[in-house]
Design a protein around this motif. Structure first.
Motif, PDB file in Angstrom:
ATOM      1  N   UNK A 203      -1.731  -1.420  12.034  1.00 47.00           N
ATOM      2  CA  UNK A 203      -3.104  -1.297  11.517  1.00 47.00           C
ATOM      3  C   UNK A 203      -3.431  -2.443  10.564  1.00 47.00           C
ATOM      4  N   UNK A 204      -4.707  -2.650  10.359  1.00 43.42           N
ATOM      5  CA  UNK A 204      -5.170  -3.684   9.435  1.00 43.42           C
ATOM      6  C   UNK A 204      -5.597  -4.965  10.129  1.00 43.42           C
ATOM      7  N   UNK A 205      -5.330  -5.072  11.414  1.00 40.95           N
ATOM      8  CA  UNK A 205      -5.655  -6.300  12.144  1.00 40.95           C
ATOM      9  C   UNK A 205      -7.127  -6.446  12.471  1.00 40.95           C
ATOM     10  N   UNK A 206      -7.919  -5.403  12.207  1.00 38.73           N
ATOM     11  CA  UNK A 206      -9.340  -5.463  12.551  1.00 38.73           C
ATOM     12  C   UNK A 206     -10.224  -5.718  11.324  1.00 38.73           C
ATOM     13  N   UNK A 207      -9.601  -6.018  10.185  1.00 38.98           N
ATOM     14  CA  UNK A 207     -10.382  -6.257   8.965  1.00 38.98           C
ATOM     15  C   UNK A 207     -11.104  -7.597   9.049  1.00 38.98           C
ATOM     16  N   UNK A 208     -12.191  -7.718   8.287  1.00 41.58           N
ATOM     17  CA  UNK A 208     -12.921  -8.988   8.276  1.00 41.58           C
ATOM     18  C   UNK A 208     -12.253  -9.982   7.340  1.00 41.58           C
ATOM     19  N   UNK A 209     -12.478 -11.261   7.599  1.00 45.47           N
ATOM     20  CA  UNK A 209     -11.711 -12.304   6.906  1.00 45.47           C
ATOM     21  C   UNK A 209     -12.019 -12.387   5.420  1.00 45.47           C
ATOM     22  N   UNK A 210     -13.180 -11.921   4.984  1.00 45.22           N
ATOM     23  CA  UNK A 210     -13.513 -11.981   3.555  1.00 45.22           C
ATOM     24  C   UNK A 210     -13.055 -10.738   2.790  1.00 45.22           C
ATOM     25  N   UNK A 211     -12.294  -9.870   3.438  1.00 41.07           N
ATOM     26  CA  UNK A 211     -11.841  -8.616   2.827  1.00 41.07           C
ATOM     27  C   UNK A 211     -10.556  -8.876   2.021  1.00 41.07           C
ATOM     28  N   UNK A 212     -10.507  -8.411   0.771  1.00 40.96           N
ATOM     29  CA  UNK A 212      -9.298  -8.638  -0.047  1.00 40.96           C
ATOM     30  C   UNK A 212      -8.060  -8.023   0.610  1.00 40.96           C
ATOM     31  N   UNK A 213      -8.243  -6.926   1.332  1.00 46.30           N
ATOM     32  CA  UNK A 213      -7.087  -6.309   1.998  1.00 46.30           C
ATOM     33  C   UNK A 213      -6.598  -7.190   3.147  1.00 46.30           C
ATOM     34  N   UNK A 214      -7.526  -7.856   3.815  1.00 46.03           N
ATOM     35  CA  UNK A 214      -7.114  -8.777   4.877  1.00 46.03           C
ATOM     36  C   UNK A 214      -6.301  -9.932   4.295  1.00 46.03           C
ATOM     37  N   UNK A 215      -6.716 -10.405   3.114  1.00 46.14           N
ATOM     38  CA  UNK A 215      -5.964 -11.483   2.456  1.00 46.14           C
ATOM     39  C   UNK A 215      -4.551 -11.020   2.102  1.00 46.14           C
ATOM     40  N   UNK A 216      -4.413  -9.763   1.704  1.00 49.22           N
ATOM     41  CA  UNK A 216      -3.075  -9.214   1.429  1.00 49.22           C
ATOM     42  C   UNK A 216      -2.204  -9.306   2.687  1.00 49.22           C
ATOM     43  N   UNK A 217      -2.771  -8.906   3.828  1.00 51.76           N
ATOM     44  CA  UNK A 217      -1.994  -8.957   5.071  1.00 51.76           C
ATOM     45  C   UNK A 217      -1.640 -10.403   5.445  1.00 51.76           C
ATOM     46  N   UNK A 218      -2.577 -11.315   5.227  1.00 54.72           N
ATOM     47  CA  UNK A 218      -2.291 -12.738   5.515  1.00 54.72           C
ATOM     48  C   UNK A 218      -1.170 -13.229   4.598  1.00 54.72           C
ATOM     49  N   UNK A 219      -1.258 -12.877   3.309  1.00 53.31           N
ATOM     50  CA  UNK A 219      -0.221 -13.307   2.356  1.00 53.31           C
ATOM     51  C   UNK A 219       1.145 -12.740   2.718  1.00 53.31           C
ATOM     52  N   UNK A 220       1.148 -11.580   3.367  1.00 56.23           N
ATOM     53  CA  UNK A 220       2.415 -10.992   3.807  1.00 56.23           C
ATOM     54  C   UNK A 220       2.796 -11.483   5.217  1.00 56.23           C
ATOM     55  N   UNK A 221       2.008 -12.422   5.713  1.00 56.24           N
ATOM     56  CA  UNK A 221       2.253 -13.027   7.042  1.00 56.24           C
ATOM     57  C   UNK A 221       2.131 -12.003   8.179  1.00 56.24           C
ATOM     58  N   UNK A 222       1.173 -11.076   8.004  1.00 57.34           N
ATOM     59  CA  UNK A 222       0.892 -10.086   9.045  1.00 57.34           C
ATOM     60  C   UNK A 222      -0.610 -10.054   9.354  1.00 57.34           C
ATOM     61  N   UNK A 223      -1.197 -11.193   9.746  1.00 59.08           N
ATOM     62  CA  UNK A 223      -2.657 -11.224   9.961  1.00 59.08           C
ATOM     63  C   UNK A 223      -3.126 -10.331  11.107  1.00 59.08           C
ATOM     64  N   UNK A 224      -2.233  -9.976  12.029  1.00 58.45           N
ATOM     65  CA  UNK A 224      -2.637  -9.112  13.152  1.00 58.45           C
ATOM     66  C   UNK A 224      -2.420  -7.631  12.862  1.00 58.45           C
ATOM     67  N   UNK A 225      -2.013  -7.316  11.613  1.00 57.04           N
ATOM     68  CA  UNK A 225      -1.791  -5.925  11.239  1.00 57.04           C
ATOM     69  C   UNK A 225      -0.320  -5.668  10.944  1.00 57.04           C
ATOM     70  N   UNK A 226      -0.078  -4.541  10.282  1.00 58.53           N
ATOM     71  CA  UNK A 226       1.261  -4.217   9.826  1.00 58.53           C
ATOM     72  C   UNK A 226       1.623  -2.802  10.271  1.00 58.53           C
ATOM     73  N   UNK A 227       2.900  -2.541  10.422  1.00 59.13           N
ATOM     74  CA  UNK A 227       3.362  -1.175  10.684  1.00 59.13           C
ATOM     75  C   UNK A 227       2.790  -0.223   9.637  1.00 59.13           C
ATOM     76  N   UNK A 228       2.564   1.026  10.057  1.00 59.80           N
ATOM     77  CA  UNK A 228       1.734   1.935   9.246  1.00 59.80           C
ATOM     78  C   UNK A 228       2.518   3.051   8.558  1.00 59.80           C
ATOM     79  N   UNK A 229       3.736   2.737   8.096  1.00 62.27           N
ATOM     80  CA  UNK A 229       4.525   3.792   7.457  1.00 62.27           C
ATOM     81  C   UNK A 229       3.743   4.466   6.311  1.00 62.27           C
ATOM     82  N   UNK A 230       3.300   3.643   5.352  1.00 60.19           N
ATOM     83  CA  UNK A 230       2.640   4.224   4.168  1.00 60.19           C
ATOM     84  C   UNK A 230       1.253   4.791   4.473  1.00 60.19           C
ATOM     85  N   UNK A 231       0.403   4.071   5.227  1.00 64.67           N
ATOM     86  CA  UNK A 231      -0.897   4.695   5.544  1.00 64.67           C
ATOM     87  C   UNK A 231      -0.770   5.990   6.344  1.00 64.67           C
TER      88      UNK A 231
END
Ligand SMILES: [Ca+2]
Length: 296
Positions: A203-231
């Motif tokens: 999840x998270x791969x569908x966020x828009x590029x100006x979204x702070x959460x999307x930047x978090x995923x990019x910084x974690x090198x997961x721009x296409x989304x991350x495994x969803x254990x916590x969510x």
């Protein structure tokens, strides 16, 4: 309204941030109330980055606590510093409460039972369970949790094999010991969501590029989304019923090896512990989470 205390490692993986958006939005819309958040993995910007992220979610009223001793995880993802610029109340980690004291304070003041969500390491809850009467409450931590907590929801473990190995129990000697104490001492019902549940739900791969959460995923090198254990764990806890949330459950008694953090489970029909098994396709959970976190 159901009330929660939330524990998070808020550093070592970006799925905590995805989960925190779901929590912040459901808190803001008054579907649930978050009474406090305890951070159980401590780096330079932990408190300021969490406060900063919550501020971007327009959530300003949640007390924060931290375990200042839990510094030995490594890694320095850029989003921690990046989110800190949005902080207003806290200047550094020492401005926040000690997480164990925060939990004890919230529990002692609670006039009805609340629930705990844990999406990180267990040492804060374990330390609460071991805590003795103090200036906050004349009750032990075990008594406080027994009296004031109805249920604990935990992302940890790997439950589809014997001697399962998963980060939140097996990361370090601290996490292994904490998992062992938690499984042994916790007097209230616990539902675990394990590694095998969230790994393939991205999840998270569908966020828009100006979204702070999307930047978090990019910084974690997961721009296409991350495994969803916590969510997934947070969504399960907010729904509050395993079957309604799309899971089957196995009842019994969980245990964690205090030396190496490997987990095991004995099936007992009326056991106090449960782990979940997916009853739906990965897309079912993915679509619900992506809808809850979408950029607005
Ligand atoms: Ca986490």
């Amino acid at each position: 309204m159901r009330k929660f205390i939330v524990g998070t490692d808020w550093w070592t993986d970006c799925d905590d941030a995805v989960a925190m958006r779901i929590l912040a939005r459901t808190h803001k819309s008054r579907q649930i109330k978050i009474e406090g958040i305890g951070i159980n993995a401590c780096m330079e910007y932990s408190v300021t980055s969490l406060e900063g992220f919550l501020n971007t979610e327009e959530v300003y009223d949640i007390p924060l606590g931290i375990d200042l001793k839990a510094t030995d995880f490594g890694g320095n993802p850029p989003y921690q510093k990046r989110l800190s610029v949005h902080a207003k109340k806290f200047k550094n980690n020492k401005d926040a409460s000690d997480a164990v004291k925060l939990y004890r304070k919230i529990l002692s003041k609670a006039d009805e039972k609340l629930e705990i969500i844990e999406i990180g390491y267990l040492q804060v809850i374990a330390d609460v369970l071991k805590s003795k009467a103090d200036e906050i409450s004349d009750k032990s931590g075990l008594e406080l949790i027994n009296d004031k907590v109805s249920k604990i929801w935990v992302m940890a473990g790997k439950w589809d094999e014997e001697n399962g190995k998963e980060n939140n129990f097996a990361r370090s000697s601290r996490s292994a010991e904490a998992g062992n104490i938690f499984c042994d001492l916790c007097p209230v019902p616990v539902t675990f969501l394990g590694w095998e549940i969230g790994h393939s739900v991205i999840t998270g791969g569908e966020l828009q590029q100006n979204d702070v959460l999307y930047q978090v995923l990019i910084d974690h090198k997961k721009p296409d989304g991350r495994s969803s254990w916590d969510p997934m764990l947070v969504l399960l806890a907010i729904i509050g019923n395993e079957e309604k949330a799309g899971y089957q459950t196995v009842c019994g008694k969980a245990s964690v090896n205090a030396e190496n953090g490997l987990n095991n489970f004995i099936k007992i029909p009326d056991g106090n512990h449960k782990y979940v098994i997916k009853a739906k396709s990965d897309d079912y959970y993915k679509n619900i989470i992506n809808n809850l976190i979408r950029t607005i």
